[in-house]
Design a protein around this motif. Structure first.
Motif: not given
Ligand code: ZN
Ligand code: NAD
Ligand code: ZN
Length: 315
Positions: A60-69, A75-79
Motif C-alpha cells: 500500500w503506497g500513498c496513492g498519489g506519487c508518480h509511482a502510485c499513479q 515503488h511508492c516514493a513515500h514508503h
Molecule cells: Zn506513492
C-alpha cells in the motif's frame, strides 16, 4: 472497505519479520497475501458490491506519487514516511476473519477464481511475475533461466516462465520432492543445490560456455547468491528476490556486462495480469490449506521446508 477473508497466504517474509523485526511499528496482525469477499463498502465507494470476490493488492503506497499513479505502489516514493507498508506489514493483515482495506483501488476482482486458493496470486505469483517481466528481454528462445528455491514463490515462477517465454528452465532446490514437482510444471532440468560445487558444475555442463542468461534467486542466502554469481553468463542477469540475509559482493570483474536486479513485489496492473493468467488456466498455486488456528504450526513447517507450494490459512 471491509473484506471477509477467504484465505491468507503464509509467506517466508513473515518469518524474516518475526526473526529480525525490521518494522519498528506497533503490533499488528500478519497476513499480506489475501483474498476474500467484500463484506462492507466504505463511505462513498461505488462500482463494487457486497459479496464480490477480490484479491487484496499488498504493497500500500500513498496513492498519489508518480509511482502510485502508474499503479506501482511497490515503488511508492513515500514508503519511508507512511505508517505502514500494507496490511500484514504494519497495518492489520488477513490472518483474521476480516480485514480493513483503506481504498478500493487496492482490490482486484477475482471473477470465477476461488478466493481460498487465489490468495497466493497476490504475492507468491505477483512477485515472480514482476521479476520475470523485468527479465523478459533476456529470456529469448535460446536462453536459459535458473530458478533457485521452489517454495511459494519459486513454484509459481516455474509456471509463469513456462507461460510467458520459451527459455529453458533449470529448477534448483535442496528438496527432491520440490525438484520433481518443478519438472512437472515445465522445468527442463532439476538440480539439487545441497552440494553447491556439484550444482555449479552440473549447471555449467547444461549451459556450456555461454553461462546462464537469468538466475532468479528466491532464497537469498549466501550459498544461493554465490551460486548465482558463479553461473551467470556474460551479459546475463541476476534477479535477487529472496531476502535470506546474504550479501552480493560486486567485484569489478568478469563476467562482463551482467546486471543485478532487486525486484520488490509488483504493481496493481501486474496483479490484474497475474489474475488473468490464472483465469486462463496458465498458472495455478499449489495450496496446502490449514485452519487459521494452526498458524504457529504452519510457520514452523515453513521454516523446516515442509510446505508443498503455498500454505494458506483459512479463518
Ligand atoms: Zn506513492
Ligand atoms: P518458501 O519457504 O516457501 O520457499 C523457500 C524454498 O527455498 C523452499 O523450497 C526451500 O526448500 C528452498 N531452499 C531453502 N534453502 C535453500 C538453499 N540453500 N538452496 C536452494 N533452495 C533452498 O519461501 P517463499 O515464501 O517462497 O519466499 C522466498 C523468499 O522470497 C524469502 O526470502 C522471502 O522473504 C522473499 N520474498 C521476497 C519478495 C520481494 O518482493 N522481493 C516478496 C515475497 C517474498
Ligand atoms: Zn510475501
Amino acid at each position: 472497505m471491509l473484506i471477509k477473508i477467504g484465505g491468507a497466504g503464509v509467506c517466508h517474509s513473515d518469518i524474516h519479520i518475526l526473526d529480525s523485526g525490521p518494522l519498528s511499528l506497533p503490533a499488528f496482525t500478519l497476513g499480506h497475501e489475501n483474498a476474500g469477499w467484500i463484506a462492507e463498502l466504505g463511505d462513498g465507494v461505488s462500482g463494487w458490491k457486497e459479496g464480490d470476490p477480490v484479491a487484496v493488492y499488498g504493497p500500500w503506497g500513498c496513492g498519489g506519487c508518480h509511482a502510485c499513479q502508474s499503479s506501482a505502489e511497490n515503488h511508492c516514493a513515500h514508503h519511508a514516511s507512511l505508517p505502514s507498508f500494507g496490511g500484514g506489514l504494519g497495518s492489520d493483515g488477513g490472518m483474521a476473519d476480516y480485514m480493513i482495506v483503506p481504498s478500493p483501488r487496492l482490490l482486484v476482482p477475482l471473477g470465477d477464481l476461488d478466493p481460498v486458493t487465489a490468495a497466493p496470486l497476490s504475492d507468491a505469483a505477483l512477485t515472480p511475475y514482476h521479476a520475470i517481466k523485468r527479465a523478459l528481454p533476456y529470456l529469448t528462445p535460446d536462453a536459459t533461466a535458473v530458478v533457485i528455491g521452489l517454495g511459494g514463490l519459486g513454484h509459481m515462477a516455474v509456471q509463469i516462465l513456462s507461460a510467458l517465454c520459451p527459455a529453458q528452465v533449470i529448477a534448483c532446490d535442496i528438496a527432491d520432492d520440490k525438484l520433481k514437482n518443478a519438472r512437472g510444471n515445465g522445468a527442463a532440468y532439476a538440480v539439487n543445490t545441497r552440494d553447491s560445487e556439484a550444482a555449479r558444475a552440473h549447471i555449467r555442463e547444461i549451459v556450456g560456455g555461454r553461462g546462464v542468461n537469468v538466475a532468479f534467486d528466491f532464497v537469498g542466502v549466501q550459498a544461493t547468491i554465490d551460486l548465482c554469481t558463479r553461473i551467470v553468463g556474460r551479459g546475463g542477469l541476476i534477479s535477487m528476490v529472496g531476502q535470506g540475509g546474504g550479501t552480493i559482493a560486486l567485484p569489478v570483474t568478469k563476467p562482463y556486462g551482467y546486471s543485478i536486479d532487486l525486484p520488490y513485489w509488483g504493481s496493481r496492473t501486474e496483479l490484474m495480469e497475474v489474475i488473468a493468467l490464472a483465469q486462463a488456466g496458465h498458472i495455478k498455486a499449489e495450496v496446502e490449506a490449514f485452519p487459521l488456528a494452526s498458524a504457529l504450526d504452519v510457520y514452523q513447517r515453513l521454516r523446516e521446508g515442509r510446505i508443498h507450494g503455498r500454505a494458506v490459512l483459512i479463518p
